[in-house]
Design a protein around this motif. Structure first.
Motif, short mmCIF file in Angstrom:
data_model
loop_
_atom_site.label_atom_id
_atom_site.label_comp_id
_atom_site.label_asym_id
_atom_site.label_seq_id
_atom_site.Cartn_x
_atom_site.Cartn_y
_atom_site.Cartn_z
N CYS A 91 81.44 67.03 83.21
CA CYS A 91 82.38 66.13 83.46
C CYS A 91 82.74 64.34 83.37
O CYS A 91 82.94 63.54 82.59
N PHE A 92 81.59 64.56 84.12
CA PHE A 92 81.00 62.97 84.13
C PHE A 92 80.75 61.99 83.05
O PHE A 92 81.41 61.33 83.03
N ALA A 93 79.91 62.29 82.19
CA ALA A 93 79.00 62.49 81.32
C ALA A 93 79.97 62.20 80.25
O ALA A 93 79.83 61.52 79.51
N GLU A 94 80.70 63.37 80.83
CA GLU A 94 81.73 62.99 78.31
C GLU A 94 82.83 62.50 78.85
O GLU A 94 83.53 61.79 78.09
N MET A 95 83.39 61.41 80.73
CA MET A 95 84.29 60.48 80.44
C MET A 95 84.07 58.99 79.52
O MET A 95 84.91 59.08 79.64
N LEU A 96 82.85 59.36 79.46
CA LEU A 96 82.10 57.95 78.69
C LEU A 96 82.73 58.54 77.27
O LEU A 96 83.34 57.48 76.71
N ILE A 97 82.44 59.71 76.55
CA ILE A 97 83.48 59.66 75.58
C ILE A 97 84.37 60.02 75.10
O ILE A 97 85.24 59.74 74.14
N ARG A 98 85.13 60.38 76.28
CA ARG A 98 86.41 60.61 76.19
C ARG A 98 87.56 59.37 76.46
O ARG A 98 88.80 58.96 75.57
N ASN A 99 86.64 58.28 76.78
CA ASN A 99 87.63 57.32 76.96
C ASN A 99 87.12 56.52 75.89
O ASN A 99 87.24 55.21 76.49
N ARG A 100 86.17 56.75 75.01
CA ARG A 100 84.88 55.44 73.78
C ARG A 100 85.53 54.41 73.76
O ARG A 100 85.22 53.68 73.52
#
Length: 212
Positions: A91-100
């Protein structure tokens, strides 16, 4: 007007000011955002504005408090919604994609604010940096839950610093493909730490499929 209604109205107005300032500090920077900018955003007269905040530093403290509260709520949501520490780290890693989109345009909201306050030698720099401390503590807990007690903090700092590097370069180059590639590599790295949980990687891939 009853005092309870007045109090609620004042609280609502103050909240709108803080949320507007939060967005403007992120998009324009703390130093370049004026009282007038924030007041105009919430459509308040200068007199009404000063009733809630006398200085921009007071607003800054409220913004940092708001961001810390949002960060804590997000971390608690990840903890509650995912069954394993590997999935939570995902989830922490995917935060970069969600907020890209925002990251490409403005950078990381925590990183950019900390960098600006450090440059200004602002006394609130340490206060803003505590948000990174929230992430560090939470990441350390997840790595400890993976059985990496001896190097949990080292791993937490590595992942935190890598995410900041990705955000910084994504902001410099405005490259979404770069973000997705780097996040995929983070997932690969996480799997080397606990290869028995490939399901976490599969869930992360399907939760944010590439967009055309």
């Amino acid at each position: 007007m009853p005092s309870s209604i007045t109090s609620h109205h004042e609280s609502s107005t103050r909240q709108r000011i803080v949320e507007a300032a939060d967005a403007l500090f992120y998009q324009r920077g703390f130093e370049k955002t004026s009282f007038a900018d924030i007041a105009g955003q919430v459509k308040l007269s200068r007199g009404n504005f000063y009733h809630h905040f006398k200085t921009k530093d007071e607003i800054l403290s409220a913004v940092i408090e708001l961001r810390a509260a949002h960060t804590q709520a997000m971390l608690e949501h990840w903890t509650a919604s995912e069954e394993t520490p590997m999935a939570r780290l995902g989830c922490f890693a995917e935060m970069l994609i969600r907020n890209r989109k925002d990251i490409q345009r403005y950078g990381c909201p925590v990183g950019t604010l900390c960098a600006e306050l450090a440059k200004l030698e602002h006394p609130a720099h340490g206060e803003a940096g505590m948000i990174f401390g929230q992430f560090r503590h939470w990441l350390r807990e997840q790595f400890m839950a993976l059985g990496r007690r001896a190097d949990a903090d080292v791993l937490a700092m590595h992942l935190l610093s890598r995410s900041q590097g990705i955000a910084s370069l994504a902001n410099a180059f405005h490259d979404e493909t770069f973000i997705r590639r780097e996040v995929a590599q983070i997932h690969d790295w996480l799997l080397t730490l606990h290869p028995e949980e490939p399901a976490a990687r599969r869930r992360a891939k399907t939760s944010n499929p590439p967009k055309p």
